[in-house]
Write an enzyme that holds these catalytic residues in place. Sequence first.
Site, PDB file in Angstrom:
ATOM      1  N   CYS A  75      34.261 -17.374   8.419  1.00  0.00           N
ATOM      2  CA  CYS A  75      35.364 -16.902   9.249  1.00  0.00           C
ATOM      3  C   CYS A  75      35.416 -17.749  10.517  1.00  0.00           C
ATOM      4  O   CYS A  75      34.543 -18.589  10.772  1.00  0.00           O
ATOM      5  CB  CYS A  75      35.178 -15.431   9.603  1.00  0.00           C
ATOM      6  SG  CYS A  75      33.751 -15.109  10.673  1.00  0.00           S
ATOM      7  N   HIS A 114      24.118 -14.366   9.760  1.00  0.00           N
ATOM      8  CA  HIS A 114      23.288 -13.776   8.716  1.00  0.00           C
ATOM      9  C   HIS A 114      23.468 -14.515   7.393  1.00  0.00           C
ATOM     10  O   HIS A 114      24.150 -14.040   6.488  1.00  0.00           O
ATOM     11  CB  HIS A 114      23.638 -12.291   8.544  1.00  0.00           C
ATOM     12  CG  HIS A 114      22.967 -11.397   9.525  1.00  0.00           C
ATOM     13  ND1 HIS A 114      23.523 -10.227   9.984  1.00  0.00           N
ATOM     14  CD2 HIS A 114      21.771 -11.504  10.157  1.00  0.00           C
ATOM     15  CE1 HIS A 114      22.701  -9.645  10.845  1.00  0.00           C
ATOM     16  NE2 HIS A 114      21.628 -10.414  10.955  1.00  0.00           N
ATOM     17  N   CYS A 131      31.236 -14.198  18.729  1.00  0.00           N
ATOM     18  CA  CYS A 131      32.537 -14.259  18.074  1.00  0.00           C
ATOM     19  C   CYS A 131      33.607 -13.697  19.014  1.00  0.00           C
ATOM     20  O   CYS A 131      33.406 -12.649  19.635  1.00  0.00           O
ATOM     21  CB  CYS A 131      32.499 -13.443  16.781  1.00  0.00           C
ATOM     22  SG  CYS A 131      34.116 -13.195  16.035  1.00  0.00           S
ATOM     23  N   HIS A 184      22.260  -2.641  13.585  1.00  0.00           N
ATOM     24  CA  HIS A 184      22.856  -3.971  13.502  1.00  0.00           C
ATOM     25  C   HIS A 184      22.950  -4.594  14.892  1.00  0.00           C
ATOM     26  O   HIS A 184      23.268  -3.902  15.867  1.00  0.00           O
ATOM     27  CB  HIS A 184      24.254  -3.877  12.878  1.00  0.00           C
ATOM     28  CG  HIS A 184      24.823  -5.194  12.451  1.00  0.00           C
ATOM     29  ND1 HIS A 184      25.395  -6.076  13.349  1.00  0.00           N
ATOM     30  CD2 HIS A 184      24.907  -5.790  11.231  1.00  0.00           C
ATOM     31  CE1 HIS A 184      25.804  -7.155  12.688  1.00  0.00           C
ATOM     32  NE2 HIS A 184      25.519  -7.010  11.416  1.00  0.00           N
ATOM     33  N   GLU A 206      25.157  -6.531  16.284  1.00  0.00           N
ATOM     34  CA  GLU A 206      26.467  -6.399  16.926  1.00  0.00           C
ATOM     35  C   GLU A 206      26.630  -5.016  17.538  1.00  0.00           C
ATOM     36  O   GLU A 206      27.131  -4.872  18.662  1.00  0.00           O
ATOM     37  CB  GLU A 206      27.599  -6.638  15.924  1.00  0.00           C
ATOM     38  CG  GLU A 206      28.978  -6.491  16.566  1.00  0.00           C
ATOM     39  CD  GLU A 206      30.118  -6.396  15.579  1.00  0.00           C
ATOM     40  OE1 GLU A 206      31.089  -5.681  15.868  1.00  0.00           O
ATOM     41  OE2 GLU A 206      30.053  -7.043  14.512  1.00  0.00           O
ATOM     42  N   THR A 243      33.044  -4.641  14.104  1.00  0.00           N
ATOM     43  CA  THR A 243      34.171  -5.490  13.708  1.00  0.00           C
ATOM     44  C   THR A 243      34.263  -5.731  12.209  1.00  0.00           C
ATOM     45  O   THR A 243      35.331  -6.088  11.711  1.00  0.00           O
ATOM     46  CB  THR A 243      34.111  -6.855  14.418  1.00  0.00           C
ATOM     47  OG1 THR A 243      32.886  -7.523  14.066  1.00  0.00           O
ATOM     48  CG2 THR A 243      34.192  -6.698  15.925  1.00  0.00           C
ATOM     49  N   SER A 300      29.693 -15.384   6.453  1.00  0.00           N
ATOM     50  CA  SER A 300      28.647 -16.330   6.853  1.00  0.00           C
ATOM     51  C   SER A 300      28.198 -17.222   5.696  1.00  0.00           C
ATOM     52  O   SER A 300      27.181 -17.905   5.813  1.00  0.00           O
ATOM     53  CB  SER A 300      27.432 -15.559   7.401  1.00  0.00           C
ATOM     54  OG  SER A 300      27.786 -14.773   8.509  1.00  0.00           O
TER      55      SER A 300
END
Length: 285
Positions: free
Chosen positions: A12, A43, A98, A126, A128, A166, A267
């Site tokens: 992405c 990851h 990101c 996680h 994030e 996200t 990823s």
Amino acid sequence: MKIILAETAGFCMGVDMALRKLDSLLLKPDPLAAVHTLGPIIHNPQVLQAYADRGVRRVDDPDVLKPGQTVVIRAHGIPRAIEFALKARGIQLVDATCPKVKKAQLLIAAQAAQGKIMVLLGEGDHPEVRGLLSYADHGAYVVESDKDVEALLEENIGPCFLAAQTTQDRQRYALLAQTLRGELDPDIPVLDTICAATRNRQSEARAIAEQVQAMVVVGGRESGNTRRLALVAEQAGIPCYLVETAAELNMEHFRGLESVGVTAGASTPGEVIQAVVNHLKDLSA
């Protein structure tokens, strides 16, 4: 055997940007002893090994970093307290968060500034999510399961807002918003924090799964968005196999099938995806 490869499979924008920043550091004179990443930059084990071979050092404990060293902030972002502490110690930060994660952080901070508590759909452990939580100054509840939602509804949490990691499933997020607005407050703000690329990737996976007899999802098992892609495909009621590389494919699963779909996490490098496709093509040759 017909193989349908998702157009959205692979890197992405956020992953591509993070790796470009890391690559640019490696082009500088004698960078290898100085470039670190705080945790895995993305990851994917194959990508991480490739950078380790180029001298990039992964650091999981920020306290071991020394003044003057350069550290790249991972695509998932980091908690604000860690960022502030590193800057105060003279660590040189290269922010590869990101942009979609950064947007989510800022949206959360704006709602928290109004004194509201956050309800976050996400994986509690996680990286994030740990970063997003640091922007909720008045507290937060992380919900991962229906049981978590039931427990939340029993709490008197007061004014709140809803946000999501996200890479969460957009359909699940919409159902959670509907539940909270029906049970708690019809005017609860619902933040638009699920990345459009994630939504498109999941929608395409659903569409492909309806056309094939089995799905292959390619990507790191530590990748939340990759695991959710597999769940999305499984919802179509067909077999779905998550593999990190072509070597993990069990070809007995695909013998006699007329159609197989392939998608990949955000990823996953293109060459890894193509190797899986080629392996499946060899079976049907």
